[in-house]
Write a protein that holds these residues in place. Structure first.
Motif, PDB file in Angstrom:
ATOM      1  N   LEU A  53       0.821  -1.208   0.000  1.00  7.11           N
ATOM      2  CA  LEU A  53       0.000   0.000   0.000  1.00  7.11           C
ATOM      3  C   LEU A  53       0.857   1.261   0.000  1.00  7.11           C
ATOM      4  N   GLU A  54       1.899   1.272   0.814  1.00  5.54           N
ATOM      5  CA  GLU A  54       2.752   2.461   0.852  1.00  5.54           C
ATOM      6  C   GLU A  54       3.466   2.653  -0.479  1.00  5.54           C
ATOM      7  N   ASP A  55       3.853   1.558  -1.127  1.00  9.64           N
ATOM      8  CA  ASP A  55       4.500   1.671  -2.433  1.00  9.64           C
ATOM      9  C   ASP A  55       3.545   2.252  -3.460  1.00  9.64           C
ATOM     10  N   VAL A  56       2.299   1.804  -3.413  1.00  7.61           N
ATOM     11  CA  VAL A  56       1.302   2.343  -4.333  1.00  7.61           C
ATOM     12  C   VAL A  56       1.078   3.831  -4.063  1.00  7.61           C
ATOM     13  N   GLY A  57       0.902   4.175  -2.780  1.00  5.39           N
ATOM     14  CA  GLY A  57       0.709   5.579  -2.427  1.00  5.39           C
ATOM     15  C   GLY A  57       1.882   6.437  -2.848  1.00  5.39           C
ATOM     16  N   ASN A  58       3.105   5.944  -2.622  1.00  7.76           N
ATOM     17  CA  ASN A  58       4.297   6.689  -3.024  1.00  7.76           C
ATOM     18  C   ASN A  58       4.372   6.850  -4.537  1.00  7.76           C
ATOM     19  N   SER A  59       4.013   5.800  -5.263  1.00 11.24           N
ATOM     20  CA  SER A  59       4.074   5.864  -6.730  1.00 11.24           C
ATOM     21  C   SER A  59       3.123   6.921  -7.271  1.00 11.24           C
ATOM     22  N   ILE A  60       1.893   6.904  -6.780  1.00 12.89           N
ATOM     23  CA  ILE A  60       0.909   7.897  -7.243  1.00 12.89           C
ATOM     24  C   ILE A  60       1.320   9.297  -6.819  1.00 12.89           C
ATOM     25  N   PHE A  82      -1.959  -1.287 -10.512  1.00 11.04           N
ATOM     26  CA  PHE A  82      -1.576  -1.595  -9.137  1.00 11.04           C
ATOM     27  C   PHE A  82      -2.419  -2.696  -8.505  1.00 11.04           C
ATOM     28  N   PHE A  83      -3.669  -2.810  -8.901  1.00 12.92           N
ATOM     29  CA  PHE A  83      -4.584  -3.726  -8.229  1.00 12.92           C
ATOM     30  C   PHE A  83      -5.176  -4.722  -9.235  1.00 12.92           C
ATOM     31  N   LYS A 135       3.168  11.425   7.115  1.00 14.77           N
ATOM     32  CA  LYS A 135       3.191  11.361   5.647  1.00 14.77           C
ATOM     33  C   LYS A 135       3.015   9.925   5.172  1.00 14.77           C
ATOM     34  N   SER A 136       3.754   9.008   5.801  1.00 12.15           N
ATOM     35  CA  SER A 136       3.639   7.601   5.420  1.00 12.15           C
ATOM     36  C   SER A 136       2.231   7.086   5.662  1.00 12.15           C
ATOM     37  N   TYR A 137       1.648   7.474   6.758  1.00 11.01           N
ATOM     38  CA  TYR A 137       0.288   7.048   7.094  1.00 11.01           C
ATOM     39  C   TYR A 137      -0.720   7.559   6.067  1.00 11.01           C
ATOM     40  N   LEU A 138      -0.608   8.835   5.726  1.00 10.19           N
ATOM     41  CA  LEU A 138      -1.544   9.417   4.748  1.00 10.19           C
ATOM     42  C   LEU A 138      -1.377   8.795   3.370  1.00 10.19           C
ATOM     43  N   LEU A 139      -0.147   8.439   3.012  1.00 11.19           N
ATOM     44  CA  LEU A 139       0.066   7.778   1.721  1.00 11.19           C
ATOM     45  C   LEU A 139      -0.547   6.382   1.718  1.00 11.19           C
ATOM     46  N   ARG A 140      -0.478   5.706   2.854  1.00 10.45           N
ATOM     47  CA  ARG A 140      -1.108   4.390   2.955  1.00 10.45           C
ATOM     48  C   ARG A 140      -2.633   4.527   2.828  1.00 10.45           C
ATOM     49  N   ILE A 141      -3.175   5.540   3.458  1.00  4.10           N
ATOM     50  CA  ILE A 141      -4.613   5.800   3.329  1.00  4.10           C
ATOM     51  C   ILE A 141      -4.957   6.149   1.885  1.00  4.10           C
ATOM     52  N   LEU A 142      -4.105   6.926   1.247  1.00  3.26           N
ATOM     53  CA  LEU A 142      -4.347   7.293  -0.150  1.00  3.26           C
ATOM     54  C   LEU A 142      -4.403   6.050  -1.030  1.00  3.26           C
ATOM     55  N   ALA A 143      -3.456   5.131  -0.835  1.00  2.00           N
ATOM     56  CA  ALA A 143      -3.454   3.904  -1.631  1.00  2.00           C
ATOM     57  C   ALA A 143      -4.718   3.086  -1.372  1.00  2.00           C
ATOM     58  N   PHE A 144      -5.151   3.032  -0.116  1.00  2.00           N
ATOM     59  CA  PHE A 144      -6.381   2.299   0.183  1.00  2.00           C
ATOM     60  C   PHE A 144      -7.587   2.944  -0.492  1.00  2.00           C
ATOM     61  N   LEU A 145      -7.631   4.266  -0.502  1.00  2.00           N
ATOM     62  CA  LEU A 145      -8.729   4.947  -1.189  1.00  2.00           C
ATOM     63  C   LEU A 145      -8.734   4.603  -2.676  1.00  2.00           C
ATOM     64  N   MET A 146      -7.542   4.576  -3.275  1.00  2.00           N
ATOM     65  CA  MET A 146      -7.453   4.229  -4.690  1.00  2.00           C
ATOM     66  C   MET A 146      -7.926   2.781  -4.917  1.00  2.00           C
ATOM     67  N   TYR A 147      -7.545   1.895  -3.983  1.00  2.00           N
ATOM     68  CA  TYR A 147      -7.989   0.502  -4.086  1.00  2.00           C
ATOM     69  C   TYR A 147      -9.507   0.412  -3.970  1.00  2.00           C
ATOM     70  N   ASP A 148     -10.056   1.138  -3.022  1.00  2.00           N
ATOM     71  CA  ASP A 148     -11.504   1.098  -2.817  1.00  2.00           C
ATOM     72  C   ASP A 148     -12.241   1.621  -4.048  1.00  2.00           C
ATOM     73  N   ILE A 149     -11.725   2.703  -4.618  1.00  3.17           N
ATOM     74  CA  ILE A 149     -12.341   3.253  -5.834  1.00  3.17           C
ATOM     75  C   ILE A 149     -12.259   2.249  -6.972  1.00  3.17           C
ATOM     76  N   CYS A 150     -11.070   1.662  -7.146  1.00  2.00           N
ATOM     77  CA  CYS A 150     -10.870   0.695  -8.230  1.00  2.00           C
ATOM     78  C   CYS A 150     -11.777  -0.521  -8.033  1.00  2.00           C
ATOM     79  N   LEU A 151     -11.871  -1.017  -6.800  1.00  2.00           N
ATOM     80  CA  LEU A 151     -12.700  -2.191  -6.511  1.00  2.00           C
ATOM     81  C   LEU A 151     -14.174  -1.906  -6.799  1.00  2.00           C
ATOM     82  N   ASN A 152     -14.655  -0.773  -6.338  1.00  2.00           N
ATOM     83  CA  ASN A 152     -16.073  -0.448  -6.529  1.00  2.00           C
ATOM     84  C   ASN A 152     -16.412  -0.240  -8.006  1.00  2.00           C
ATOM     85  N   ARG A 153     -15.513   0.416  -8.711  1.00  2.00           N
ATOM     86  CA  ARG A 153     -15.771   0.634 -10.141  1.00  2.00           C
ATOM     87  C   ARG A 153     -15.728  -0.686 -10.903  1.00  2.00           C
ATOM     88  N   ALA A 154     -14.735  -1.519 -10.577  1.00  2.00           N
ATOM     89  CA  ALA A 154     -14.581  -2.770 -11.310  1.00  2.00           C
ATOM     90  C   ALA A 154     -15.745  -3.718 -11.072  1.00  2.00           C
TER      91      ALA A 154
END
Length: 896
Positions: free
Chosen positions: A256-263, A311-312, A383-402
């Motif tokens: 998750l942190e890697d995804v958040g950092n990448s974005i 990513f997902f 910062k690390s925590y917020l990036l992890r949350i950001l990645a989770f939000l992206m995952y949640d969006i991707c999951l719901n859309r898919a």
């Protein structure tokens, strides 16, 4: 039967046709024909052939005619109808040959032959019948034997056909059994291979095949296979849920942190620098990062690298949805998914406790300080925590859309609801972090940049940004507060170090910088430039004295620096609540100019130094200009980009009030000084000696006034200098007059009056020496602000002359009093015409006092008028001339 009659008729016709031609030619006797027929039997077969018949009959019949009979005879024999034919032939002979009987009887030979033929035909019939009977019997035997054989073979065939049918049925059944076994085995393989949807399809096919084909069969092993279908379906369901859990482990793990950092890096290190370059190149200063303009100009190739599908991987969810929809157990899937997903959410936001409270009503400051999240709270952790949350939000969006929002019950706002709930929970900790962890401008800038990029990403995915943007606004407010405190400290040092002396500059470069950074009076820049040019033309050393002290340019520098810092702070991001930001900027600059600069300068007005207060007054005059110009600058560069907006700092009004206060303080100091000096002056009213020079104390007063206006107050604005001159001379003449009226003895000598006149004339004589030192600037002479006046020099001269005349008028009353003292007569004052010309400013009661002082010492022998009557006459005829006359003169001065 019709067919048989038809054949008989045809045969009869054939016989009749051939009868006439063959009757007389060749008839054998019956005996002869019978013998020939018998002799022609086939020795092998025992049957009479067609050829034998032709040979027997051919001797008596024409061969061609007989050829016509053969088919009929053969057919008759084969059909076993020879007897019928013979009967018909006899009948036909009787019917058709009745007319021939006579002829035949007549023809004996024919008759004989016919008789013989009949017998022979009869013999032939018997022979044929006998032969046919034998043949028929033989045929019947053979037919019976063949029928028996056929029946036996048919029975065998039927038996074989039944067997074959049973074999076919058995083959089909075995094939279906094999199909069931194959499907069962395939299901096991697919489950092992985790192809659950295909396995479920095979199970459905297996169930349908069993129910359609083997429901009524008592095959134990097939029933066991059928009974295992529910178990296999349960295995499929369980394995689907396990796959979802494994998918969570893969997608919501350490990556998750890697995804958040990448974005985040894509936005911060690629999109943002590209925009800043483009913004500078295209002069897009009014547009912010993540504005519609910036979004439309983004590099799509860069954006493609952060597509969420990269990513997902969510194939398991598609299979699970299809499987549970097929099983009609979608609610079960949603229930299991929700429980597992809530567990994953709690792990993602750890150490924050998700279900501790729905809102923050019960959270206190002490709770936050003792919280595990707070104990781990540092800027890198946050910062690390917020990036992890950001990645989770992206995952949640991707999951719901898919999954077309099936897993969240078609709640299209599910991600945003979670996000808003999390922000509501996280808000106090963010505020705590901002207050406790962000203590320097560098830390504020760094976290602002991080959070601004974070907000841009969240906003691009249509999630709520209001709570985070409020944190950004709070960060800007804290940055403003730090900037104000920094300014306060620096200004305090500048104020303490200021010498409160006009700024003298001996370096051209420094002069250019000061002129560039400071706001000056109208046309002052041009005047200074001309002065510098004159120095350079004369080859003199560079030396320019500016009216303000070093405090003013340094303060202007600091103010511009602070404003640049503040506008730079919000220049790239901060695309919302611009009115709030603008108000914050205005408030900050107002605090700087008023609460810091003005108040600290005002605190210096307690000084007892005229020079210091005069310089503060000069500085305040320039600070008023700075406030106005700064307001204009903020108006032209307002962040709202609204040309109709007008910004006016409230500090302008406060500076004006402070300047008035400074004027009052300066006037009080000067008044106090003049009063002190006048207290040292002693007029000798009993002197009998005339002086030709003023008293030394009067010379001191005059020198003090000259020195004060020529040096101490020389740099004050012209209007202030003029005001002070008028005020001080008015105060001076009023004090001297007060001395003359109330502090003199009851009798005055004429010598003392003459000496007093010399002193007053000396004081009045310094006026021309004071005013030439005052040089009103062009701006004081303009008829309208910013409008050049071609006759400025003429107006300047006229203004100086008028000012001196006005100032000399302050001595009129004093001079009239002296003149009255010198006349020593009531008669002139009592004469209205003379009084209006010579003593218009003297009040009747003052005239009575003065005349009483001089008459008591030297009586007027030729004037016998009653002083009271004169006084009363003067009151009735003299216009009222009170102290408001000087005030009117001041008003007249400032009204010009």
């Amino acid at each position: 039967m019709d067919q048989e009659a038809l054949l008989s008729d045809e045969f009869q016709k054939t016989l009749l046709t051939s009868a006439t031609s063959s009757v007389s030619s060749s008839f054998l006797t019956n005996k002869e024909r019978k013998e020939k027929l018998l002799l022609s039997k086939n020795k092998k077969t025992g049957n009479i052939s067609n050829e034998d018949i032709e040979k027997v009959l051919g001797d008596s019949l024409d061969t061609q005619l007989f050829d016509k009979w053969v088919p009929f005879l053969r057919e008759t024999i084969e059909n076993d109808q020879l007897d019928v034919v013979v009967d018909e032939l006899q009948s036909s002979t009787e019917d058709n040959f009745q007319g021939l009987e006579l002829q035949l009887l007549r023809d004996f030979q024919v008759t004989n032959k016919l008789t013989e033929s009949i017998g022979e035909v009869t013999n032939i019939q018997g022979t044929i019948e006998q032969q046919l009977t034998v043949q028929m019997q033989d045929f019947q035997n053979k037919l019976s034997s063949s029928s028996n054989d056929l029946i036996m073979k048919k029975q065998v065939f039927v038996n074989n056909k039944k067997t074959s049918l049973k074999i076919s049925e058995a083959i089909i059944l075995i094939t279906k059994v094999l199909r069931i076994l194959e499907l069962s085995s395939k299901c096991q393989e697919l489950i092992t291979e985790k192809s659950f949807f295909k396995a479920l399809q095979n199970l459905d096919n297996l169930e349908k095949l069993y129910l359609q084909e083997f429901k009524n069969y008592n095959f134990g092993f097939l029933k066991e296979i059928y009974d295992s279908i529910p178990f296999l379906k349960k295995v499929v369901k369980d394995e689907c849920i396990n796959l979802i859990r494994n998918s969570f482990n893969i997608n919501l793990g350490k990556n998750l942190e890697d995804v958040g950092n990448s974005i985040f890096d894509c936005y911060e290190k690629q999109l943002l620098p590209q925009w800043l370059q483009l913004k500078e190149k295209m002069d897009f200063n009014i547009f912010k990062f993540n504005s519609p303009v910036e979004i439309s100009l983004r590099d799509q190739e860069v954006l493609s690298t952060i597509a969420l599908d990269n990513f997902f991987h969510l194939d398991e969810f598609h299979d699970a949805i299809m499987i549970f929809e097929t099983l009609n157990q979608t609610p079960y899937l949603l229930s299991e998914f929700t429980k597992e997903y809530e567990f994953r959410k709690s792990k993602v936001i750890f150490p924050l406790v998700w279900k501790k409270t729905v809102n923050n009503i019960n959270i206190t400051a002490s709770d936050i300080e003792r919280d595990a999240f707070t104990k781990a709270l540092t800027l890198p952790f946050l910062k690390s925590y917020l990036l992890r949350i950001l990645a989770f939000l992206m995952y949640d969006i991707c999951l719901n859309r898919a999954t077309d929002f099936i897993l969240v019950g078609s709640n299209y706002n599910a991600t945003n609801e979670f996000w808003e709930g999390l922000l509501n929970r996280l808000g106090p900790y963010l505020s705590y972090a901002m207050n406790k962890l962000l203590n320097t401008e560098e830390e504020l800038i760094d976290f602002k940049n991080f959070l601004s990029v974070y907000v841009a990403i969240v906003e691009n995915f249509n999630l709520s940004i209001a709570p985070l943007y409020n944190i950004l606004l709070s960060i800007f407010q804290k940055y403003c507060n730090l900037s104000m405190e920094s300014f306060r400290e620096e200004f305090r040092i500048l104020l303490d170090d200021d010498d409160f002396m006009p700024l003298t500059i001996e370096d051209r470069t420094l002069f250019n910088k000061v002129i560039k950074i400071c706001w000056l009076k109208r046309d002052e820049h041009e005047r200074l430039t001309e002065e510098v040019s004159a120095l350079e033309a004369a080859g003199s050393d560079f030396s320019i004295t500016l009216p303000f002290s070093p405090l003013y340019p340094m303060t202007c520098t600091l103010a511009k620096k602070i404003y640049s810092k503040l506008t730079l702070f919000i220049s790239v991001f901060y695309g919302h609540n611009l009115q709030y930001l603008s108000n914050m900027l205005i408030k900050t600059m107002d605090v700087i100019f008023n609460d810091i600069v003005n108040q600290q300068i005002k605190s210096k007005l307690d000084s007892k130094s005229r020079e210091e207060i005069a310089q503060i007054l000069i500085n305040l005059d320039y600070f008023i200009i700075a406030s106005k110009e700064f307001s204009l600058m903020m108006t032209n560069t307002n962040i709202l980009q609204n040309p109709d907006i007008e910004i006016k700092l409230s500090s302008i009004k406060h500076y004006i009030e402070s300047r008035k206060y400074a004027e009052t303080k300066l006037i009080e100091l000067i008044d106090s000084k003049i009063s002190d000096i006048l207290d040292t002056v002693e007029f000798d009213w009993s002197s009998t000696q005339l002086r030709h020079e003023p008293d030394i104390s009067i010379i001191d007063v005059a020198q003090f006034l000259e020195m004060m206006f020529a040096s101490t107050l020389v740099n004050l604005p012209y209007s202030i200098q003029t005001l002070l001159i008028f005020r001080e001379f008015d105060s001076l003449t009023r004090k001297v007059l007060d001395v003359l009226l109330h502090e003199t003895p009851s009798s005055l000598t004429q010598e003392s009056v003459s000496n007093f006149e010399i002193d007053v004339n000396y004081l009045q004589g310094i006026i021309p020496r004071i005013f030439p030192s005052l040089s009103p600037t062009t701006s004081d002479l303009h008829s309208a602000p910013g409008t050049p006046n071609p006759n400025a020099s003429d107006r300047q001269a006229a203004l100086l002359e008028n000012n001196m005349k006005s100032l000399e008028e302050t001595f009129i009353e004093l001079n009239q009093c002296i003149e009255l003292l010198k006349t020593k007569s009531y008669s002139e004052y009592s004469n209205p015409e003379i009084r209006m010309k010579k003593f218009s400013r003297i009040k009747p009661e003052d005239a009575n006092i003065l005349l009483g002082k001089v008459r008591s010492s030297t009586p007027e022998s030729d004037d016998n008028m009653d002083s009271k009557s004169i006084l009363g006459s003067a009151r009735s005829s003299t216009p009222s001339n009170d102290s408001s006359g000087n005030t009117n003169r001041l008003a007249k001065l400032f009204g010009r």
